[in-house]
Design an enzyme around this catalytic site. Structure first.
Site, PDB file in Angstrom:
ATOM      1  CE  LYS A 167      -0.660   4.613   7.981  1.00 41.52           C
ATOM      2  NZ  LYS A 167      -1.344   5.903   7.895  1.00 41.52           N
TER       3      LYS A 167
HETATM    4  C1  LIG Z   1      -5.688   1.504   7.208  1.00 44.64           C
HETATM    5  C2  LIG Z   1      -5.027   2.278   6.102  1.00 44.64           C
HETATM    6  N1  LIG Z   1      -5.043   1.775   4.855  1.00 44.64           N
HETATM    7  C3  LIG Z   1      -4.452   2.410   3.834  1.00 44.64           C
HETATM    8  C4  LIG Z   1      -3.798   3.603   4.016  1.00 44.64           C
HETATM    9  C5  LIG Z   1      -3.236   4.298   2.825  1.00 44.64           C
HETATM   10  O1  LIG Z   1      -1.853   4.500   2.894  1.00 44.64           O
HETATM   11  P1  LIG Z   1      -1.191   5.735   2.132  1.00 44.64           P
HETATM   12  O2  LIG Z   1      -1.594   6.985   2.830  1.00 44.64           O
HETATM   13  O3  LIG Z   1       0.276   5.449   2.268  1.00 44.64           O
HETATM   14  O4  LIG Z   1      -1.641   5.694   0.715  1.00 44.64           O
HETATM   15  C6  LIG Z   1      -3.730   4.162   5.308  1.00 44.64           C
HETATM   16  C7  LIG Z   1      -3.017   5.391   5.650  1.00 44.64           C
HETATM   17  O5  LIG Z   1      -2.882   6.388   5.239  1.00 44.64           O
HETATM   18  C8  LIG Z   1      -4.381   3.488   6.368  1.00 44.64           C
HETATM   19  O6  LIG Z   1      -4.367   3.989   7.614  1.00 44.64           O
END
Ligand SMILES: Cc1ncc(COP(=O)(O)O)c(C=O)c1O
Length: 384
Positions: A189
């Site tokens: 990210k």
């Molecule tokens: C659009 C979106 N929502 C939610 C997430 C979930 O985040 P995490 O991987 O930190 O749980 C991600 C990425 O991984 C994402 O790209």
């Protein structure tokens, strides 16, 4: 760390991050404490919101948002299908159901507010907006729909830390445009802590609920007790262990300082890609006319039909260029198809039309012009 000549994404970590994490190690306090508090305070100030809560990951952030908004069995939440599955999963955790919304079109991959409006039922409680690739959704139209239908708004800002939306009342940062904003600090990210996330809100009542639910529903934290501020606790709600630790918060503080310049570099690279690819009649470039302010998390392209996507991606891979697909639409996954069989209507013609044509090209702040030129040459060379 990786064998690609041009990876899809890469982290930019320097001596500042090493020093910040080392300082925490030397302090002897690793679980949530003063660094996390500082990270939350600075993140809230950066966004211009009252409250920010650091959490274990972006999925936990989305789950807490759904939980504190009181979503549960029988409720429906409007949500794009063109997103990472975590957006929809977080809705399911509460017992509520995602109702998938189509994209606006090939030029704008964010959810269509008119399709969302058409899918509002008497069970609809909320709308989750995912700022795809860092490009803010049409939040003025979402706010108008939410007012008209009495819906809560959740922003999934996993791609959009630092993205600016030019709202009718003036510019605001993504995450500050809704009831609850949710961020991911996963390793790929714009701002990374490895794993991590943040929940933000201006609502004091929701903030109290998020604070409690993040840590087992308990009224005090280990850090409070360590400082002698409290000796006991009550449990006042269903809660989770969604806390972030001090090592990651220290990393996040350094990354937050670099975010604005890193996003500016992403914008420059996006503009360079657009300038070099815009005349190629074999592809379309979504968001080409998007208003300024994107966090430029992704650089998606759309191959024109008939789409040779697998072959195209393999040809780039042979030249050491990693590409990806953001995303296989959630409603097509077999688990979600079963929900569909159970009476859900997932007609998403515009999402269907682009799903097999989407490819994401490499984009990250340390991508060199030489690497970008190699990607452009490989893309153009594919059709020669
Ligand atoms: C659009 C979106 N929502 C939610 C997430 C979930 O985040 P995490 O991987 O930190 O749980 C991600 C990425 O991984 C994402 O790209």
């Amino acid at each position: 760390m990786n064998s690609w000549k041009v990876p899809l994404a890469d982290v930019t970590l320097g001596p500042e991050e090493t020093a910040a994490v080392t300082e925490v190690l030397q302090s002897g306090w690793l679980s949530m404490g003063p660094k996390t508090q500082e990270f939350e305070d600075r993140f809230a100030t950066f966004l211009g919101v009252k409250h920010a809560f650091a959490v274990a990951n972006g999925t936990a952030a989305l789950h807490l948002a759904c939980e504190v908004l009181g979503l549960g069995p029988g409720d429906e939440v409007l949500c794009p299908a063109l997103t990472f599955v975590a957006s929809a999963n977080a809705i399911l955790y509460t017992g509520a159901r995602p109702v998938f919304v189509d994209i606006t079109g090939p030029h704008d991959l964010n959810l269509s507010v008119s399709d969302a409006a058409a899918k509002v039922s008497e069970r609809t409680r909320a709308i989750m907006v995912v700022h795809y690739g860092g490009y803010p959704g049409d939040m003025d139209a979402v706010a108008a729909l939410a007012r008209r239908c009495g819906l809560k708004i959740i922003e999934d800002c996993a791609h959009a830390p630092g993205a600016v939306y030019h709202a009718a009342q003036g510019p605001r940062l993504a995450g500050a445009l809704s009831d609850v904003g949710c961020f991911s600090f996963f390793a790929n990210k714009n701002l990374t802590t490895g794993e991590g996330g943040m929940v933000v809100t201006d609502d004091d009542d929701l903030a109290g609920k998020i604070r409690t639910a993040r840590s087992h529903g308990m009224t005090t934290l280990t850090w409070d007790r360590h400082r002698g501020h409290s000796f006991s606790y009550d449990v006042v709600a269903r809660g989770y262990n969604y806390r972030l630790d001090e090592l990651r918060s220290a990393l996040g503080l350094v990354q937050l300082r670099k975010l604005t310049s890193a996003n500016a570099r992403r914008r420059e690279l996006t503009e360079a890609y657009r300038a070099q690819l815009q005349d190629l009649d074999r592809l379309e470039i979504p968001f080409r006319d998007a208003p300024a302010g994107s966090a430029h998390h992704l650089f998606p392209i759309l191959l024109k039909e008939p789409s040779p996507r697998a072959d195209f991606m393999a040809a780039l891979a042979r030249q050491g260029i990693q590409t990806s697909i953001h995303y296989p639409p959630v409603h097509r996954f077999s688990y979600y198809q079963k929900l569909w069989d159970a009476g859900h209507d997932h007609r998403l013609p515009r999402t269907e039309k682009i799903a097999s044509r989407l490819v994401t090209l490499p984009l990250f702040p340390s991508l060199t012009r030489g690497q970008l030129d190699a990607v452009v040459a490989a893309v153009c060379g594919y059709w020669r």
